[in-house]
Design a protein around this motif. Structure first.
Motif, PDB file in Angstrom:
ATOM      1  N   HIS A  87       0.877  -1.175   0.000  1.00 29.26           N
ATOM      2  CA  HIS A  87       0.000   0.000   0.000  1.00 29.26           C
ATOM      3  C   HIS A  87       0.912   1.222   0.000  1.00 29.26           C
ATOM      4  O   HIS A  87       1.848   1.314   0.798  1.00 29.26           O
ATOM      5  CB  HIS A  87      -0.903   0.019   1.236  1.00 29.26           C
ATOM      6  N   SER A 344      -6.294  -6.039   1.777  1.00 26.57           N
ATOM      7  CA  SER A 344      -6.882  -4.698   1.796  1.00 26.57           C
ATOM      8  C   SER A 344      -6.459  -3.971   3.071  1.00 26.57           C
ATOM      9  O   SER A 344      -5.904  -4.571   3.993  1.00 26.57           O
ATOM     10  CB  SER A 344      -8.413  -4.773   1.740  1.00 26.57           C
ATOM     11  N   ARG A 345      -6.770  -2.698   3.134  1.00 26.87           N
ATOM     12  CA  ARG A 345      -6.469  -1.928   4.341  1.00 26.87           C
ATOM     13  C   ARG A 345      -7.402  -2.306   5.482  1.00 26.87           C
ATOM     14  O   ARG A 345      -7.118  -2.020   6.645  1.00 26.87           O
ATOM     15  CB  ARG A 345      -6.585  -0.429   4.050  1.00 26.87           C
TER      16      ARG A 345
END
Length: 365
Positions: A87, A344-345
């Motif tokens: 990310h 994912s975050r």
């Protein structure tokens, strides 16, 4: 667990270790953070008497293997990885506790699990120095594992009687089979021209799109309910063209193909090459044949005893580092705690299931 106090202490320890490790944003794009993550793991192992920690590096990828001194083939080796999907925002590598979960990037895949493996390894070696239990930690699973587990097994000769790879399945689902992985890169060549006079050129992108349609026709409908069949996902289509009014001379695409036993990558590649058409070539980026993992029946029984319900066998559509072990006929056990939103975050791992998973592994070992 022996009592409620021990369980509470374990729970807090696993939470703390997981949250500490989440703070290290190790990914392929941040090799210095991967080094820091491996050092973090090593720091938690170096004080164990009679344990040898060996560090490896392959093409800049770092790994470590901890085992009793002089033990070249432990009865059991636990495998984990500390790399995560990248990310761009470093500040997102934080975690929070909510609804009985640890939430944050990498918590489920697989920093919370690495915390469990560390605690188990320390517990067994503190209680029984010299016990034939190993731990391997790598830093490239998310990009294929070629320089991590693959290098450990095929280049450095790391072996074990049984491998535990908690990177698939679920708390009561034990993986018995994984699909193979084939990543293909397609290149289309044509002749550029002004888009107002397309008859003067040969549109590489149009030719490529036609080939992609023919390739898709080789595979079953992905919406077929059972899903245990080969699938082909177009993951990228691009052209270097920067002008709207220009027919592109070149175009490229990437395919992510997953396929079950007994299919072979070479056969799939031959079929795809047969429908490409003139001016289009295919090259292989990653190949990993399907794996059959042969988990220990005693592990299945242990899951049932700890959870109070039987575990079931699972066929996994994704791939993992287990394939590098299975190809050497090393039995692999694969399940993991409850986790979700992977990559994912908003990724999460369920705390109570971490404690249960710890107890499954402890009881089995």
């Amino acid at each position: 667990m022996t009592n409620a106090l021990d369980t509470a202490r374990l729970r807090e320890r696993l939470i703390a270790l997981t949250r500490d490790l989440v703070l290290i944003p190790g990914s392929e794009e941040r090799p210095e953070e991967l080094r820091r993550a491996i050092e973090w793991v090593g720091n938690h192992l170096e004080s164990l008497e009679g344990v040898q920690v060996r560090h490896y590096e392959s093409n800049g990828v770092l790994s470590l293997v901890a085992a009793p001194e002089g033990c070249l083939e432990p009865e059991v080796m636990m495998f984990g990885h500390v790399d995560v999907v990248h990310h761009a925002d470093r500040e997102c590598y934080r975690s929070e506790l909510a609804d009985g979960r640890i939430c944050g990037p990498g918590t489920g895949d697989m920093k919370g699990i690495v915390a469990i493996l560390l605690e188990l390894f320390r517990r067994f070696h503190l209680q029984s120095p010299g016990i034939s239990l190993g731990l391997a930690i790598t830093t490239d699973e998310e990009i294929g594992g070629e320089n991590g587990t693959h290098a450990l097994v095929d280049l450095h000769g790391v072996r074990c009687k049984t491998a535990m790879v908690p990177d698939g399945g679920s708390l009561d689902e034990v993986v018995i089979e994984e699909k193979g992985i084939l990543h293909l890169h397609l290149e289309s060549s044509g002749v550029a021209c002004h888009s107002a006079r397309p008859w003067l050129g040969h549109n590489a992108l149009t030719a490529l799109l036609g080939a992609l349609e023919r390739i898709q026709d080789l595979f079953p409908d992905p919406q077929t309910p059972e899903h245990w069949h080969p699938t082909c996902s177009i993951s990228r289509v691009s052209t270097p063209n920067l002008s709207i009014n220009r027919v592109p001379a070149n175009a490229s695409a990437t395919l992510d193909i997953r396929y079950p036993h007994p299919l072979k990558a070479a056969d799939l590649v031959d079929k795809i090459k047969g429908v490409l058409g003139e001016g289009i070539t295919a090259s292989t980026a990653i190949t990993a044949e399907p794996s059959r993992l042969s988990p220990d029946p005693i592990f299945m029984e242990t899951c049932g005893e700890v959870l109070g319900r039987p575990a079931r066998e699972l066929r996994e559509h994704g791939g993992s580092d287990a394939r590098f072990l299975a190809r050497h006929d090393i039995p692999v056990i694969m399940s993991r705690p409850l986790c979700g939103n992977l990559h994912s975050r908003q990724e999460w791992i369920d705390i109570e299931s971490m404690v249960q998973f710890y107890e499954i592994y402890r009881s089995y070992l």
